[in-house]
Design an enzyme around this catalytic site. Structure first.
Site, PDB file in Angstrom:
ATOM      1  N   TRP A  11       0.855  -1.188   0.000  1.00 18.83           N
ATOM      2  CA  TRP A  11       0.000   0.000   0.000  1.00 18.83           C
ATOM      3  C   TRP A  11       0.895   1.244   0.000  1.00 18.83           C
ATOM      4  O   TRP A  11       2.050   1.193   0.407  1.00 18.83           O
ATOM      5  CB  TRP A  11      -0.927   0.008   1.215  1.00 18.83           C
ATOM      6  CG  TRP A  11      -0.232   0.020   2.556  1.00 18.83           C
ATOM      7  CD1 TRP A  11       0.073  -1.054   3.331  1.00 18.83           C
ATOM      8  CD2 TRP A  11       0.236   1.179   3.274  1.00 18.83           C
ATOM      9  NE1 TRP A  11       0.713  -0.657   4.484  1.00 18.83           N
ATOM     10  CE2 TRP A  11       0.818   0.713   4.481  1.00 18.83           C
ATOM     11  CE3 TRP A  11       0.219   2.552   3.031  1.00 18.83           C
ATOM     12  CZ2 TRP A  11       1.383   1.568   5.435  1.00 18.83           C
ATOM     13  CZ3 TRP A  11       0.780   3.418   3.977  1.00 18.83           C
ATOM     14  CH2 TRP A  11       1.345   2.922   5.157  1.00 18.83           C
ATOM     15  N   GLU A  59       7.215   7.864  14.236  1.00 18.56           N
ATOM     16  CA  GLU A  59       7.432   7.223  12.936  1.00 18.56           C
ATOM     17  C   GLU A  59       8.320   8.074  12.031  1.00 18.56           C
ATOM     18  O   GLU A  59       9.130   7.538  11.266  1.00 18.56           O
ATOM     19  CB  GLU A  59       6.085   6.972  12.242  1.00 18.56           C
ATOM     20  CG  GLU A  59       5.177   5.981  12.941  1.00 18.56           C
ATOM     21  CD  GLU A  59       5.613   4.534  12.747  1.00 18.56           C
ATOM     22  OE1 GLU A  59       6.571   4.283  11.986  1.00 18.56           O
ATOM     23  OE2 GLU A  59       4.996   3.656  13.375  1.00 18.56           O
ATOM     24  N   GLU A 102       8.669   1.046   6.441  1.00 21.49           N
ATOM     25  CA  GLU A 102       8.316   1.883   7.582  1.00 21.49           C
ATOM     26  C   GLU A 102       8.142   3.346   7.185  1.00 21.49           C
ATOM     27  O   GLU A 102       7.354   4.075   7.787  1.00 21.49           O
ATOM     28  CB  GLU A 102       9.405   1.768   8.657  1.00 21.49           C
ATOM     29  CG  GLU A 102       9.453   0.440   9.390  1.00 21.49           C
ATOM     30  CD  GLU A 102       8.452   0.376  10.530  1.00 21.49           C
ATOM     31  OE1 GLU A 102       8.117   1.441  11.098  1.00 21.49           O
ATOM     32  OE2 GLU A 102       8.018  -0.741  10.870  1.00 21.49           O
ATOM     33  N   HIS A 118       4.702   4.904   6.896  1.00 28.12           N
ATOM     34  CA  HIS A 118       3.866   5.149   8.075  1.00 28.12           C
ATOM     35  C   HIS A 118       3.835   6.634   8.429  1.00 28.12           C
ATOM     36  O   HIS A 118       2.769   7.225   8.612  1.00 28.12           O
ATOM     37  CB  HIS A 118       4.382   4.335   9.260  1.00 28.12           C
ATOM     38  CG  HIS A 118       4.403   2.869   9.014  1.00 28.12           C
ATOM     39  ND1 HIS A 118       4.970   1.973   9.897  1.00 28.12           N
ATOM     40  CD2 HIS A 118       3.928   2.122   7.985  1.00 28.12           C
ATOM     41  CE1 HIS A 118       4.842   0.752   9.419  1.00 28.12           C
ATOM     42  NE2 HIS A 118       4.216   0.814   8.257  1.00 28.12           N
ATOM     43  N   GLU A 135       8.678  -3.383  17.893  1.00 27.84           N
ATOM     44  CA  GLU A 135       7.708  -3.629  16.827  1.00 27.84           C
ATOM     45  C   GLU A 135       6.373  -4.081  17.412  1.00 27.84           C
ATOM     46  O   GLU A 135       5.309  -3.689  16.931  1.00 27.84           O
ATOM     47  CB  GLU A 135       8.240  -4.672  15.837  1.00 27.84           C
ATOM     48  CG  GLU A 135       9.413  -4.204  15.000  1.00 27.84           C
ATOM     49  CD  GLU A 135       9.032  -3.185  13.937  1.00 27.84           C
ATOM     50  OE1 GLU A 135       7.854  -2.792  13.842  1.00 27.84           O
ATOM     51  OE2 GLU A 135       9.930  -2.776  13.183  1.00 27.84           O
ATOM     52  N   THR A 171       4.656  -0.974  18.919  1.00 23.96           N
ATOM     53  CA  THR A 171       4.020  -0.105  17.934  1.00 23.96           C
ATOM     54  C   THR A 171       2.794  -0.770  17.319  1.00 23.96           C
ATOM     55  O   THR A 171       1.814  -0.087  16.983  1.00 23.96           O
ATOM     56  CB  THR A 171       5.014   0.302  16.834  1.00 23.96           C
ATOM     57  OG1 THR A 171       5.661  -0.869  16.312  1.00 23.96           O
ATOM     58  CG2 THR A 171       6.069   1.244  17.380  1.00 23.96           C
ATOM     59  N   ASP A 194       1.467  -3.727   9.358  1.00 18.48           N
ATOM     60  CA  ASP A 194       2.886  -3.714   8.971  1.00 18.48           C
ATOM     61  C   ASP A 194       3.773  -4.012  10.171  1.00 18.48           C
ATOM     62  O   ASP A 194       4.731  -4.788  10.092  1.00 18.48           O
ATOM     63  CB  ASP A 194       3.271  -2.339   8.411  1.00 18.48           C
ATOM     64  CG  ASP A 194       3.108  -2.252   6.907  1.00 18.48           C
ATOM     65  OD1 ASP A 194       2.605  -3.210   6.301  1.00 18.48           O
ATOM     66  OD2 ASP A 194       3.474  -1.198   6.347  1.00 18.48           O
ATOM     67  N   GLU A 195       3.489  -3.341  11.288  1.00 15.59           N
ATOM     68  CA  GLU A 195       4.308  -3.516  12.488  1.00 15.59           C
ATOM     69  C   GLU A 195       4.270  -4.972  12.960  1.00 15.59           C
ATOM     70  O   GLU A 195       5.288  -5.512  13.405  1.00 15.59           O
ATOM     71  CB  GLU A 195       3.821  -2.588  13.606  1.00 15.59           C
ATOM     72  CG  GLU A 195       3.764  -1.111  13.259  1.00 15.59           C
ATOM     73  CD  GLU A 195       5.129  -0.463  13.105  1.00 15.59           C
ATOM     74  OE1 GLU A 195       6.148  -1.176  13.145  1.00 15.59           O
ATOM     75  OE2 GLU A 195       5.174   0.771  12.937  1.00 15.59           O
ATOM     76  N   HIS A 247       6.571  -7.027  10.750  1.00 11.40           N
ATOM     77  CA  HIS A 247       7.968  -6.767  11.082  1.00 11.40           C
ATOM     78  C   HIS A 247       8.345  -7.403  12.424  1.00 11.40           C
ATOM     79  O   HIS A 247       9.467  -7.909  12.594  1.00 11.40           O
ATOM     80  CB  HIS A 247       8.226  -5.264  11.118  1.00 11.40           C
ATOM     81  CG  HIS A 247       8.036  -4.600   9.791  1.00 11.40           C
ATOM     82  ND1 HIS A 247       7.785  -3.250   9.645  1.00 11.40           N
ATOM     83  CD2 HIS A 247       8.053  -5.109   8.525  1.00 11.40           C
ATOM     84  CE1 HIS A 247       7.668  -2.955   8.360  1.00 11.40           C
ATOM     85  NE2 HIS A 247       7.815  -4.070   7.663  1.00 11.40           N
TER      86      HIS A 247
END
Length: 399
Positions: A98, A141, A179, A182, A232, A235, A264-265, A268
């Protein structure tokens, strides 16, 4: 052992923090085989540096560098192929990722102004204290250059050339690229919302990147990957809670934004926890010692040097709001540690040295201890007060 603000989001962390005596005891969790190389800065020298750069006062402490024994570099060299097969798979191809524009008004569209108006109308219904947390998350971020720099301090896994083809270097660059979206997304949303003072936020970002961070990872990838595993997940929890609350406030699109970042976090987190899991498999004694050392020193939150040019307690105040809104709390800290203890099967480790067993006991017993300390701190919590936030044009928010 003293308690670091368990009644609020951490001033630097959310765990029992070391006093001067317990700090020295934390070294007991190091392997006796490790020869420590230290770089020491006096308080006066550190203070003079800060005056010259015109950044706010910061905590001064002994800095330790390159604490991993040189022979352990071979471990990470030997894991190159493993990382290719097990870590890089947690990245997504750019064309399948995205992008911020997927969630924002399209500037080329004839309906752009109407879309912005709709976004601003939704944002009007969201309380100020929520925006404090959202801005704090966005600023954190946006300090991404600092985090890539930190990863590239780690011995054995750093990007030596800036375009190295090792699996570790490729991971760091691609992780950074993922990242980076974000902060871009949250920044543009906040800009369009009209609810915040963007110039003050931009100053905060510049101050934070300039101040850097010291997570006390000592150029040691054992400590570094334990730190990133923890952060991670933290977050993931924080963005997940801002997503939930955005939905409660009626902004489904903002909820989607925060939820997408949280996803996403989580991905990761999976990669970093796999690395530490592999280290436990190869070197259980050294890894449990590193985990205990990291937890005893405390997990320093990456934005703990946050400053806006006005409020020297900005991070503490932002953190207090996050704690009050239950976006990220002392309980979350304990839950993360408990999750990692289970994920890495710490209680099941065998064949440890005496020091390793003591580290094992310490780590396994820490989550309930943190919760007890947090409960006591809540019982002693002072009456709430209000402080002005420059991010919200000086409006006062309960902390």
């Amino acid at each position: 052992m003293a308690l670091c603000r368990l009644n609020t989001f951490p001033s630097h962390t959310l765990i029992p923090c070391s006093s001067s005596s317990s700090s020295s005891n934390s070294r007991n969790f190091r392997s006796p085989k490790i020869s420590m190389a230290s770089t020491r800065y006096s308080v006066s020298r550190e203070t003079e540096k800060m005056k010259k750069t015109q950044f706010p006062p910061r905590e001064s402490h002994i800095q330790v560098t390159h604490s991993m024994p040189p022979e352990h570099l071979e471990i990470f060299k030997s894991l190159e192929e493993w990382a290719d097969d097990n870590i890089l798979v947690h990245l997504k191809p750019v064309e399948k990722c995205w992008q911020a524009q997927d969630f924002l008004p399209a500037p080329e569209s004839e309906g752009f102004y109407e879309q912005v108006k709709e976004l601003r109308e939704r944002a009007k219904e969201i309380p100020d204290d929520y925006f404090v947390v959202l801005v704090g998350d966005m600023v954190t971020e946006e300090a991404l250059p600092t985090y890539q720099t930190m990863l590239n301090t780690l011995d054995g896994v750093r990007d030596e050339t800036g375009a190295s083809l090792t699996s570790w270097a490729r991971w760091t660059r691609a992780w950074t690229a993922e990242e980076n979206r974000h902060g871009d997304l949250l920044n543009k949303y906040l800009y369009l919302s009209g609810r915040v003072d963007m110039k003050q936020i931009e100053k905060t970002i510049q101050y934070l990147i300039g101040s850097g961070m010291d997570p006390k990872t000592e150029n040691n990838p054992y400590l570094g990957f334990i730190y990133t595993s923890f952060q991670e997940r933290a977050t993931f929890i924080s963005h997940g809670n801002t997503a939930r609350q955005a939905k409660e406030h009626g902004d489904v699109k903002l909820a989607q934004i925060c939820g997408t970042i949280a996803s996403d976090e989580k991905r990761h987190e999976t990669a970093y926890t796999k690395i530490v899991e592999k280290l436990f498999e190869i070197d259980p004694d050294g890894t449990v010692l590193a985990l205990a050392d990291m937890m005893k020193k405390k997990i320093t939150m990456p934005a703990h040097l946050m400053y806006d040019g006005q409020d020297y307690n900005l991070f503490e105040n932002f953190s207090a709001v996050a704690q009050r809104l239950e976006v990220y709390t002392a309980k979350d800290y304990a839950d993360i540690l408990e999750f990692l203890v289970g994920r890495w099967k710490i209680e099941e480790l065998t064949g440890l040295s005496g020091e390793g067993r003591r580290a094992q006991d310490f780590v396994c017993g820490l989550p309930p201890r943190i919760r007890r300390l947090e409960e006591r701190a809540q019982g002693r919590a002072k009456k709430s007060s209000s402080v002005p936030f420059s991010w919200l044009f000086g409006r006062e928010i309960i902390v």
